[in-house]
Design a protein around this motif. Structure first.
Motif, PDB file in Angstrom:
ATOM      1  N   GLN A  12       4.198 -27.566   9.606  1.00  0.00           N
ATOM      2  CA  GLN A  12       2.938 -27.349  10.311  1.00  0.00           C
ATOM      3  C   GLN A  12       1.886 -28.358   9.863  1.00  0.00           C
ATOM      4  N   PHE A  13       1.798 -28.576   8.564  1.00  0.00           N
ATOM      5  CA  PHE A  13       0.806 -29.500   8.020  1.00  0.00           C
ATOM      6  C   PHE A  13       1.033 -30.921   8.548  1.00  0.00           C
ATOM      7  N   VAL A  14       2.267 -31.365   8.517  1.00  0.00           N
ATOM      8  CA  VAL A  14       2.587 -32.716   8.995  1.00  0.00           C
ATOM      9  C   VAL A  14       2.264 -32.838  10.484  1.00  0.00           C
ATOM     10  N   LEU A  15       2.605 -31.840  11.276  1.00  0.00           N
ATOM     11  CA  LEU A  15       2.304 -31.896  12.706  1.00  0.00           C
ATOM     12  C   LEU A  15       0.804 -31.949  12.959  1.00  0.00           C
ATOM     13  N   VAL A  16       0.033 -31.187  12.202  1.00  0.00           N
ATOM     14  CA  VAL A  16      -1.421 -31.235  12.365  1.00  0.00           C
ATOM     15  C   VAL A  16      -1.940 -32.617  11.996  1.00  0.00           C
ATOM     16  N   MET A  17      -1.472 -33.166  10.910  1.00  0.00           N
ATOM     17  CA  MET A  17      -1.954 -34.480  10.475  1.00  0.00           C
ATOM     18  C   MET A  17      -1.562 -35.583  11.461  1.00  0.00           C
ATOM     19  N   VAL A  18      -0.391 -35.468  12.048  1.00  0.00           N
ATOM     20  CA  VAL A  18       0.102 -36.516  12.940  1.00  0.00           C
ATOM     21  C   VAL A  18      -0.437 -36.376  14.366  1.00  0.00           C
ATOM     22  N   VAL A  19      -0.647 -35.148  14.832  1.00  0.00           N
ATOM     23  CA  VAL A  19      -1.023 -34.925  16.229  1.00  0.00           C
ATOM     24  C   VAL A  19      -2.494 -34.543  16.374  1.00  0.00           C
ATOM     25  N   VAL A  20      -2.916 -33.509  15.694  1.00  0.00           N
ATOM     26  CA  VAL A  20      -4.249 -32.949  15.922  1.00  0.00           C
ATOM     27  C   VAL A  20      -5.348 -33.851  15.378  1.00  0.00           C
ATOM     28  N   VAL A  21      -5.179 -34.376  14.185  1.00  0.00           N
ATOM     29  CA  VAL A  21      -6.229 -35.215  13.594  1.00  0.00           C
ATOM     30  C   VAL A  21      -6.503 -36.459  14.443  1.00  0.00           C
ATOM     31  N   PRO A  22      -5.506 -37.221  14.869  1.00  0.00           N
ATOM     32  CA  PRO A  22      -5.811 -38.366  15.740  1.00  0.00           C
ATOM     33  C   PRO A  22      -6.459 -37.961  17.071  1.00  0.00           C
ATOM     34  N   LEU A  23      -6.038 -36.827  17.649  1.00  0.00           N
ATOM     35  CA  LEU A  23      -6.677 -36.368  18.884  1.00  0.00           C
ATOM     36  C   LEU A  23      -8.149 -36.035  18.648  1.00  0.00           C
ATOM     37  N   CYS A  24      -8.452 -35.387  17.547  1.00  0.00           N
ATOM     38  CA  CYS A  24      -9.845 -35.056  17.236  1.00  0.00           C
ATOM     39  C   CYS A  24     -10.663 -36.314  16.975  1.00  0.00           C
ATOM     40  N   LEU A  25     -10.084 -37.279  16.279  1.00  0.00           N
ATOM     41  CA  LEU A  25     -10.790 -38.536  16.031  1.00  0.00           C
ATOM     42  C   LEU A  25     -11.059 -39.280  17.338  1.00  0.00           C
TER      43      LEU A  25
END
Length: 67
Positions: A24-37
């Protein structure tokens, strides 16, 4: 079509909720963080554009200092 998309999303959500925390952590870092940025960058550019169009420029309010 919408029911198919909703069913697919429910499956993804269930898989993610049951996944091991490091996954879950890796998916958030790879997908959600770039989308939010990217969303923050786009919003910053849009707000800057509207602010420039709605406010007078700095040079509009003061006289020419070389005169």
């Amino acid at each position: 079509m919408f029911n198919g998309l909703a069913d697919w999303w429910d499956g993804v959500e269930l898989w993610l909720a049951q996944a091991w925390f490091p996954v879950q952590f890796v998916l958030v870092m790879v997908v959600v963080v770039p989308l939010c940025l990217a969303a923050a960058w786009v919003l910053d550019k849009l707000v800057g554009l509207f602010a420039r169009r709605l406010t007078p420029g700095r040079d509009d309010d003061r006289s020419d200092p070389s005169a």
